[in-house]
Every structure is written in C-alpha cells, then in structure tokens.
Design an enzyme around this catalytic site. Structure first.
Site, PDB file in Angstrom:
ATOM      1  N   ASN A  95       0.826  -1.211   0.000  1.00 41.47           N
ATOM      2  CA  ASN A  95       0.000   0.000   0.000  1.00 41.47           C
ATOM      3  C   ASN A  95       0.855   1.254   0.000  1.00 41.47           C
ATOM      4  OD1 ASN A  95      -2.401  -1.478   0.278  1.00 41.47           O
ATOM      5  ND2 ASN A  95      -2.377  -1.352   2.504  1.00 41.47           N
TER       6      ASN A  95
ATOM      7  N   ASP B 110       0.756   4.562   2.159  1.00 39.51           N
ATOM      8  CA  ASP B 110       0.153   5.048   3.397  1.00 39.51           C
ATOM      9  C   ASP B 110       0.041   6.569   3.348  1.00 39.51           C
ATOM     10  OD1 ASP B 110       0.050   2.499   4.374  1.00 39.51           O
ATOM     11  OD2 ASP B 110       1.548   2.791   5.958  1.00 39.51           O
TER      12      ASP B 110
ATOM     13  N   GLY C 161       1.441  -1.160   3.791  1.00 39.43           N
ATOM     14  CA  GLY C 161       0.833  -2.462   3.520  1.00 39.43           C
ATOM     15  C   GLY C 161       1.483  -3.497   4.419  1.00 39.43           C
TER      16      GLY C 161
ATOM     17  N   GLY D 153       2.001  -6.639   4.128  1.00 41.68           N
ATOM     18  CA  GLY D 153       2.949  -7.513   3.460  1.00 41.68           C
ATOM     19  C   GLY D 153       4.271  -6.817   3.192  1.00 41.68           C
TER      20      GLY D 153
ATOM     21  N   THR E 125       0.376 -10.464  20.963  1.00 43.56           N
ATOM     22  CA  THR E 125       1.009  -9.251  21.465  1.00 43.56           C
ATOM     23  C   THR E 125       0.014  -8.479  22.330  1.00 43.56           C
ATOM     24  OG1 THR E 125       0.386  -7.978  19.492  1.00 43.56           O
ATOM     25  CG2 THR E 125       2.526  -9.104  19.467  1.00 43.56           C
TER      26      THR E 125
ATOM     27  N   SER F  87       1.936  -2.565  25.450  1.00 42.84           N
ATOM     28  CA  SER F  87       2.898  -2.211  26.492  1.00 42.84           C
ATOM     29  C   SER F  87       3.073  -3.304  27.543  1.00 42.84           C
ATOM     30  CB  SER F  87       2.460  -0.914  27.188  1.00 42.84           C
ATOM     31  OG  SER F  87       1.190  -1.084  27.813  1.00 42.84           O
TER      32      SER F  87
ATOM     33  N   GLY G 128       3.705  -6.535  26.646  1.00 39.11           N
ATOM     34  CA  GLY G 128       4.599  -7.573  26.149  1.00 39.11           C
ATOM     35  C   GLY G 128       3.930  -8.522  25.177  1.00 39.11           C
TER      36      GLY G 128
ATOM     37  N   GLY H  45       3.550  -3.837  14.698  1.00 33.93           N
ATOM     38  CA  GLY H  45       3.121  -5.232  14.650  1.00 33.93           C
ATOM     39  C   GLY H  45       3.744  -5.976  13.487  1.00 33.93           C
ATOM     40  N   ASP H  46       3.917  -5.298  12.359  1.00 31.87           N
ATOM     41  CA  ASP H  46       4.519  -5.946  11.197  1.00 31.87           C
ATOM     42  C   ASP H  46       6.000  -6.234  11.428  1.00 31.87           C
ATOM     43  OD1 ASP H  46       2.109  -5.865   9.753  1.00 31.87           O
ATOM     44  OD2 ASP H  46       2.497  -3.797   9.137  1.00 31.87           O
TER      45      ASP H  46
END
Length: 289
Positions: free
Chosen positions: A17, A19, A45, A47, A200, A203, A205, A232-233
């Site tokens: 993507n 952003d 994105g 991926g 996840t 904060s 952990g 997260g990625d």
C-alpha cells in the site's frame, strides 16, 4: 541469534500500500473534523512492511504481491528494491495501488481505513515455493488465497491473522505459527486450539501459546511511542525469523519485542531497524534496554 552460512530465505505474500498519514493531536470522534494535521506519504501495507523489516533484519526476502499501473505502484516497487527485497513476483495490474488512510494522534494511537485496490489481484499461480524457505502471509489478501497458499507451501508457514476474521480449519490446522494482537485473539476463538500462536499485548509484552497453553512470555521494551502502525509488522517479521533461526521461544519473543520497540519509535510504517540487524538480545541493545 545463531548465525548461518547464508541468510534465512523468507517469502512474504501480502499487501502493498501507499500510506497517507495525517498526524493530529487527537483522533476524531465519529462525524467530527480535526484540523491542524500534518500529512505524510509512506510505503506501507502489512505484506510490504513485513518484507521490508525482514530484509533489514538480515533475511533474504522476496515479495509476492501486486501494485497498480500508477506512480504509487512505481514508488512502492522502488521502495521494496531499496530495502533489498526481491520484487520479481510483484505483479503490475490495472487496479490502483492499494491505499491506507491513517490518522495518528500525539500518543501514537491510530485509526486506519484500507482500500485494497491491486491487492485484490495478488496471485501465486506462477510462484514456486521450496521446502527450505519460510513463508509469511497476512489477511490483507483474500482468505481463499491464504488457504491456497497454506496448501501449496511445503515448508514453514506463518500467518499474521490480521485483520481478524474467522479462520477455516484448512488454514488454522496448517499454519506452523499464527501471530495476532490481543484484540484479534479475542475475535478468533478458534485460535485456542492452534499449534502455536503469538499474542502481542502492546505495552504489556507478548506471549507464545501452544494449543492454548502459554509456553513463553516476554515483557515489552520501554521506548518513546511515535507511531504504532508498523510495529506489529516488524514484530511479525522478527519473531518468524527468530524462531526459524533457532532461538528458544522466550528469547525469540524478547528479540521481537525489541524490534517492535524500535518500530514504534520511528514515524514511518517501514522503520530502518538498523540497531537490530544482527538479532542481538535486548540487553545487548543499550538504546532499547
């Protein structure tokens, strides 16, 4: 992290993507307009974010995805190439390049709306997978494609089950590793029976669960939060590589949490991660410990 004679081979199948990010003091309420924003255009994105992070962490990465015949598509291909990602399996299609519309507040929290565009045309019809390579996918591709991918991959298959949606048994049973955040874990109750799930907790952990039982936990690494969009990625890429490189579950989680901390301190969805290219343990990274 244990060193090998050649980089770990990782194929990422997923979204690419552009952003468009507006940074504001706070997130708007429904029906509300917030002024004073600052606009960024970045590569994104899930991926592409994961592929870029994995490459910057030292893996040999190829990307399977699709972009449009437009300037954004050209920019996204160039961005992946600059990150060292093999883009020979990135198709150029007639749909516009995928776009994410993002609002980020002063605390780093966000709201995101995604227009899938060319991501709806991602295909693995002409892609071969070796038994020795690791494959990582997300659910910004269609669930049908994810199932087909799971059936075709002969080696280790990791799935970032985001955005959250019900997982068919063919996908749930095949995945060697599933990665979600705590909200996604609550929305996908069938994950309690999966062979290995990483959850996840921001904060608080992260944990690794085997058939619903916690086998490892790692606390979050304290850092200054600038943008949580790509964290997260980066965590997904780091954890997949750490486990595949032979780290024990707890140290793999700690390493991934360190990478996630580096990511949230960067305003881009595809942070540089330069401090962690050798997968050093958290205590060996003074800036993050």
């Amino acid at each position: 992290m244990p060193q090998t004679s050649s980089p770990l081979a990782l194929t990422v199948v997923g979204s690419i993507n552009i952003d468009l990010t507006a940074r504001t003091e706070r997130l708007p309420e429904p029906g509300e307009t917030i002024g004073g924003g600052r606009l960024r255009r970045d590569a994104g994105g899930k991926g592409a974010n994961q592929a870029t992070a994995a490459s910057r962490l030292g893996a040999s990465v190829r990307m399977v995805g699709a972009v449009g015949r437009d300037s954004d598509g050209d920019a996204m291909r160039s961005s992946l190439e600059r990150a060292g990602v093999d883009i020979r399996n990135v198709r150029t299609v007639d749909e516009p390049t995928g776009t994410a519309l993002i609002v980020v507040d002063a605390a780093g929290e966000n709201q995101i709306a995604v227009c899938e565009g060319a991501n709806s045309a991602v295909s693995i019809d002409d892609v071969d997978f070796a038994a020795s390579e690791t494959v990582l996918a997300q659910l910004e591709i269609s669930i049908d494609l994810a199932v087909t991918l799971a059936e075709r991959v002969p080696g280790f298959f990791a799935l970032n089950a985001a955005p959250a949606q019900p997982l068919p048994p063919a996908l749930l049973d095949r995945a060697d590793l599933i990665i979600v955040n705590e909200t996604e874990y609550a929305l996908i109750p069938e994950l309690a029976g999966a062979k290995l799930v990483a959850v996840t907790y921001g904060s608080e952990g992260a944990a690794l669960l085997e058939r619903g039982e916690t086998i490892a936990f790692a606390p979050a690494v304290k850092t200054s939060v600038v943008n949580t969009v790509g964290a997260g990625d980066s965590f997904c890429a780091a954890l997949t590589l750490a486990l595949r490189s032979g780290l024990d579950p707890e140290l793999a989680l700690r390493t991934a949490c360190a990478v996630g901390a580096a990511a949230v301190a960067d305003p881009a969805s595809q942070p540089q991660l330069g401090l962690l290219v050798d997968y050093v343990p958290v205590e060996s990274v003074p800036a993050l410990s």
